[in-house]
Design an enzyme around this catalytic site. Structure first.
Site, PDB file in Angstrom:
ATOM      1  CG  ASP A  58      -0.931 -93.157 -47.021  1.00  0.00           C
ATOM      2  OD1 ASP A  58      -2.055 -93.457 -46.382  1.00  0.00           O
ATOM      3  OD2 ASP A  58       0.047 -93.798 -47.470  1.00  0.00           O
ATOM      4  CD  GLN A  70      -5.432 -95.831 -47.190  1.00  0.00           C
ATOM      5  OE1 GLN A  70      -5.396 -95.056 -47.895  1.00  0.00           O
ATOM      6  NE2 GLN A  70      -6.493 -96.710 -47.096  1.00  0.00           N
ATOM      7  CG  HIS A  71      -4.312-100.173 -50.345  1.00  0.00           C
ATOM      8  ND1 HIS A  71      -5.715-100.479 -50.319  1.00  0.00           N
ATOM      9  CD2 HIS A  71      -3.357 -98.763 -50.857  1.00  0.00           C
ATOM     10  CE1 HIS A  71      -6.362 -98.750 -50.244  1.00  0.00           C
ATOM     11  NE2 HIS A  71      -5.057 -98.112 -51.078  1.00  0.00           N
TER      12      HIS A  71
END
Length: 472
Positions: A228, A72-73
């Site tokens: 995830d 992520q991110h």
């Protein structure tokens, strides 16, 4: 005839591909390839690793559908021709910590972010990385025509990368950007502008079983993919009432919930999941390394630590370890240190120290469950995963400290499995994902030990920071 689907896990360290039976989830074949080290990576390296992992998994020629789960991110910036502007800043790149503080203040404090977005930005969140880019690399920020996440970019590549307007994502991954709101189920372009300095193309947010196109040259259906944590929850078959607790380098607890989280403290990140629900998440800085440290102190391996811990009584005779070895974020005590309380002649024994380390780890995770419940999550059972779940002592003591039955699934690639389950769901066209059996190795139940939590809570408030003699 057996229909096959594939799930991809493009994580920080590597890319995993699993090809499974769409009806049962049974793994038919799999492959893996490493990613470069570092906190910024050229996305081209992810594509190279994906192709290598696909080759090792025997290719996708016989696969009917594919989905990608990913870290992520991560900030992937594209110019108006679709070229990568600069290496992607990953979730673990902390150079945007100052930008996070500025953004939180500018919107009116953490309460405003929690109420409007569901997430209070920290350095891992994408919008803070965009602000860093605008402040430190304005030329790169100015060239940025589109912003996407690692899984979005790989899905786009699999589909043939045909135009920025073809970028897609899902609620689960979008909810970690800081400019998509779980409260409104929509992008907040004003916050994207606040980060980047101007508006940009963002991926279309698809529904959890909506097609994202097809794999170029093969025709296999593409699922929307997800982040995830959401993929792992889907791979584990987690539903409302389940909390997934992962004991890795850090500790993570996330709950499938019917209601969004709005935690003003920022401890609970109000993410979405991959089914149309929500996935509030809490993370700790200290988890499996607590066990590693206890092994070093006692001069034993992990099996030896378990034997010692299980030979001591519940509560370790009053010995309590507060395991903030690297500071802590849940609760927010970044400068705190670990500590032992209740050390006496009777408790100055290896078994008591081993027990205190295991119980300290579990009490820290129990604090995470409390935070989730305070945000409206219902906890009925715990799905225990990660390297720390290999400890027999952790597995056997966990239900008494966490206060809920603990299920320990067999160790599998659950992010990739979740992506594959999403692919099978898209392929089926059904209202619910396929009911794959969860391969469970062990189920543990025990009477709660509230006295252990109470002693830990009292000791937790006495922790010290890294300046000698100063309470945190």
């Amino acid at each position: 005839m057996t229909r096959l689907v594939a799930g991809v896990d493009t994580s920080t360290q590597s890319c995993k591909v699993v090809v499974v039976d769409a009806a049962t989830g049974d793994v038919v074949r799999q492959g893996r390839a490493s990613h470069p080290d570092g906190t910024e990576v050229d996305p081209a390296a992810w594509l190279v690793a994906l192709r290598s992992a696909i080759d090792e998994a025997g290719g996708l020629d016989d696969v009917a559908a594919v989905s990608v789960g990913g870290q992520q991110h991560g900030m992937v910036c594209l110019d108006d021709a679709g070229a990568v502007v600069r290496p992607a800043l990953l979730w673990n790149d902390n150079r945007s910590a100052g930008a996070a503080l500025d953004l939180v203040a500018e919107l009116g404090g953490p309460e405003a972010w929690a109420e409007q977005i569901g997430v209070v930005p920290v350095a891992s969140v994408t919008v803070t990385k965009l602000r860093w880019l605008a402040e430190h690399e304005p030329d790169h920020a100015g060239r940025t025509a589109a912003v996407c996440l690692p899984h979005d970019w790989l899905t786009w590549q699999l589909a043939g990368a045909r135009g920025l307007d073809a970028l897609v994502t899902d609620r689960g991954d979008a909810s970690g950007t800081g400019y998509w709101s779980t409260v409104d189920d929509a992008y907040r372009h004003d916050l994207l502008v606040r980060g980047l300095g101007h508006d940009a193309q963002v991926p279309t947010v698809l529904g959890p079983r909506q097609e994202a196109g097809a794999v170029a040259g093969l025709g296999a259906i593409l699922g929307p993919g997800t982040g995830d944590n959401a993929a792992a929850a889907l791979g584990l078959g987690a539903g409302p009432g389940d909390v997934v607790v992962s004991i890795g380098t850090s500790g993570v607890a996330c709950a499938v919930s019917e209601v969004p989280a709005r935690d003003h403290s920022g401890i609970v990140a109000g993410f979405a999941d991959a089914t149309g629900r929500y996935l509030p998440l809490v993370a700790t800085l200290n988890a499996a390394r607590i066990l590693d440290a206890a092994c070093r102190m006692l001069g034993v391996d992990h099996d030896g630590l378990s034997r010692l811990a299980l030979s001591a009584p519940a509560g370790a005779g009053g010995l309590v370890m507060v395991p903030y070895l690297e500071g802590e974020r849940t609760p927010v005590k970044p400068d705190s240190t670990a500590s032992l309380h209740g050390l006496t002649l009777d408790t100055a024994e290896p078994a008591h120290l081993a027990r205190a380390a295991v119980e300290g780890l579990l009490c820290s995770l129990a604090d995470c469950l409390d935070a989730l419940e305070a945000q409206g999550s219902v906890v009925r059972r715990v799905l225990l995963t990660g390297g720390g779940a290999a400890s027999e002592a952790v597995r056997r003591i966990a239900p008494s400290v966490l206060g809920h039955p603990v299920h320990v699934p067999h160790r599998l690639e659950y992010v990739a499995r979740g992506a594959a389950r999403q692919a099978a769901w898209v392929l089926s066209g059904e209202a619910e994902p396929p009911a794959w059996e969860l391969p469970t190795a062990e189920v543990s139940e025990a009477d709660p030990t509230p006295q252990v939590r109470a002693r830990y809570a009292a000791a937790r408030e006495l922790t010290l920071d890294r300046t000698p003699g100063v309470a945190s």
